[in-house]
Scaffold this motif. Sequence first.
Motif, PDB file in Angstrom:
ATOM      1  N   SER A 152      -3.848  -3.282  -0.838  1.00  0.00           N
ATOM      2  CA  SER A 152      -4.466  -2.078  -0.276  1.00  0.00           C
ATOM      3  C   SER A 152      -4.404  -0.926  -1.271  1.00  0.00           C
ATOM      4  CB  SER A 152      -3.769  -1.677   1.029  1.00  0.00           C
ATOM      5  OG  SER A 152      -3.884  -2.699   1.987  1.00  0.00           O
TER       6      SER A 152
ATOM      7  N   GLN B 106      -0.064  -7.629   0.810  1.00  0.00           N
ATOM      8  CA  GLN B 106      -1.233  -6.980   1.395  1.00  0.00           C
ATOM      9  C   GLN B 106      -1.187  -5.455   1.246  1.00  0.00           C
ATOM     10  OE1 GLN B 106      -1.000  -8.886   5.261  1.00  0.00           O
ATOM     11  NE2 GLN B 106      -2.640 -10.317   4.724  1.00  0.00           N
ATOM     12  N   VAL B 107      -0.013  -4.851   1.331  1.00  0.00           N
ATOM     13  CA  VAL B 107       0.102  -3.412   1.093  1.00  0.00           C
ATOM     14  C   VAL B 107      -0.195  -3.120  -0.382  1.00  0.00           C
ATOM     15  CG1 VAL B 107       1.714  -1.453   0.992  1.00  0.00           C
ATOM     16  CG2 VAL B 107       1.648  -2.925   3.027  1.00  0.00           C
TER      17      VAL B 107
ATOM     18  N   LEU C 218      -6.248   1.400   6.043  1.00  0.00           N
ATOM     19  CA  LEU C 218      -6.893   0.517   5.066  1.00  0.00           C
ATOM     20  C   LEU C 218      -6.430  -0.928   5.257  1.00  0.00           C
ATOM     21  CD1 LEU C 218      -8.795   0.201   2.669  1.00  0.00           C
ATOM     22  CD2 LEU C 218      -6.882   0.832   1.162  1.00  0.00           C
ATOM     23  N   TYR C 219      -5.161  -1.112   5.542  1.00  0.00           N
ATOM     24  CA  TYR C 219      -4.602  -2.435   5.815  1.00  0.00           C
ATOM     25  C   TYR C 219      -5.349  -3.088   6.984  1.00  0.00           C
ATOM     26  CZ  TYR C 219      -0.818  -5.880   6.544  1.00  0.00           C
ATOM     27  OH  TYR C 219      -0.072  -7.034   6.674  1.00  0.00           O
ATOM     28  N   LYS C 220      -5.529  -2.313   8.053  1.00  0.00           N
ATOM     29  CA  LYS C 220      -6.253  -2.811   9.236  1.00  0.00           C
ATOM     30  C   LYS C 220      -7.686  -3.188   8.866  1.00  0.00           C
ATOM     31  CE  LYS C 220      -7.246  -2.915  13.802  1.00  0.00           C
ATOM     32  NZ  LYS C 220      -6.886  -4.035  14.619  1.00  0.00           N
ATOM     33  N   GLN C 221      -8.326  -2.339   8.054  1.00  0.00           N
ATOM     34  CA  GLN C 221      -9.705  -2.587   7.631  1.00  0.00           C
ATOM     35  C   GLN C 221      -9.804  -3.833   6.754  1.00  0.00           C
ATOM     36  OE1 GLN C 221     -11.404   0.763   5.531  1.00  0.00           O
ATOM     37  NE2 GLN C 221     -12.993  -0.489   4.620  1.00  0.00           N
ATOM     38  N   LEU C 222      -8.884  -3.996   5.811  1.00  0.00           N
ATOM     39  CA  LEU C 222      -8.955  -5.113   4.868  1.00  0.00           C
ATOM     40  C   LEU C 222      -8.513  -6.446   5.472  1.00  0.00           C
ATOM     41  CD1 LEU C 222      -7.518  -3.457   1.620  1.00  0.00           C
ATOM     42  CD2 LEU C 222      -9.911  -4.062   2.083  1.00  0.00           C
TER      43      LEU C 222
ATOM     44  N   GLN D 220      -6.691  -1.452  -4.334  1.00  0.00           N
ATOM     45  CA  GLN D 220      -8.123  -1.297  -4.089  1.00  0.00           C
ATOM     46  C   GLN D 220      -8.537   0.151  -3.844  1.00  0.00           C
ATOM     47  OE1 GLN D 220      -9.466  -4.120  -1.159  1.00  0.00           O
ATOM     48  NE2 GLN D 220      -9.228  -5.818  -2.564  1.00  0.00           N
ATOM     49  N   SER D 221      -7.563   1.031  -3.691  1.00  0.00           N
ATOM     50  CA  SER D 221      -7.882   2.432  -3.452  1.00  0.00           C
ATOM     51  C   SER D 221      -8.027   3.190  -4.766  1.00  0.00           C
ATOM     52  CB  SER D 221      -6.780   3.082  -2.610  1.00  0.00           C
ATOM     53  OG  SER D 221      -7.063   4.447  -2.430  1.00  0.00           O
TER      54      SER D 221
ATOM     55  N   ILE E   2      -2.715   4.150   4.428  1.00  0.00           N
ATOM     56  CA  ILE E   2      -2.422   2.755   4.047  1.00  0.00           C
ATOM     57  C   ILE E   2      -2.549   1.862   5.273  1.00  0.00           C
ATOM     58  CG2 ILE E   2      -0.613   1.168   3.274  1.00  0.00           C
ATOM     59  CD1 ILE E   2       0.404   3.518   1.475  1.00  0.00           C
TER      60      ILE E   2
END
Length: 153
Positions: free
Chosen positions: A32, A28-29, A48-52, A35-36, A45
């Motif tokens: 992240s 997942q990291v 973005l992790y929380k968002q994704l 996708q950036s 990070i």
Amino acid sequence: MTNVNAIITYAEKHCKKHGMCLTTQRKQVLISLAQSKTALTVYKIIALYKQLFNENIAAMSVYRILEFLENEKFIHKLQLTNKYIICTHIATDHDHHKSQFLICSMCDLVKEINFEKSLISKIKQGMKTANFVLSNTQLEIHCICNTCINKIA
């Protein structure tokens, strides 16, 4: 490389081949970062992790995961800005010790490039003349991308 599925497939095969595990959090990291479009700090990070993935992840876990991903040459750490970016050559036989990065000072866009060996040799020669030795060929060049130049023009 922007194909996240190809990145994950490569990373999973690489880890399996070397007797390691691409855990869910590592994956997942990596997703992240893939996708950036810009290099990210640890705290970006985490956001973005929380968002994704709608999950929290501890900063210490992210640091350990980033160390793993960097050691496996899936990502690069930009030393001057303390940010991380996916390796654009992640699924190739690219020499990861010779990367150079163009970093837009306005929007943080990062482009991984490779200078010709002759240019690196010229840089080394210039350093030798100045009584220095190049200890790391990872160069981080701050500049302005064309998109940002067009915005200010």
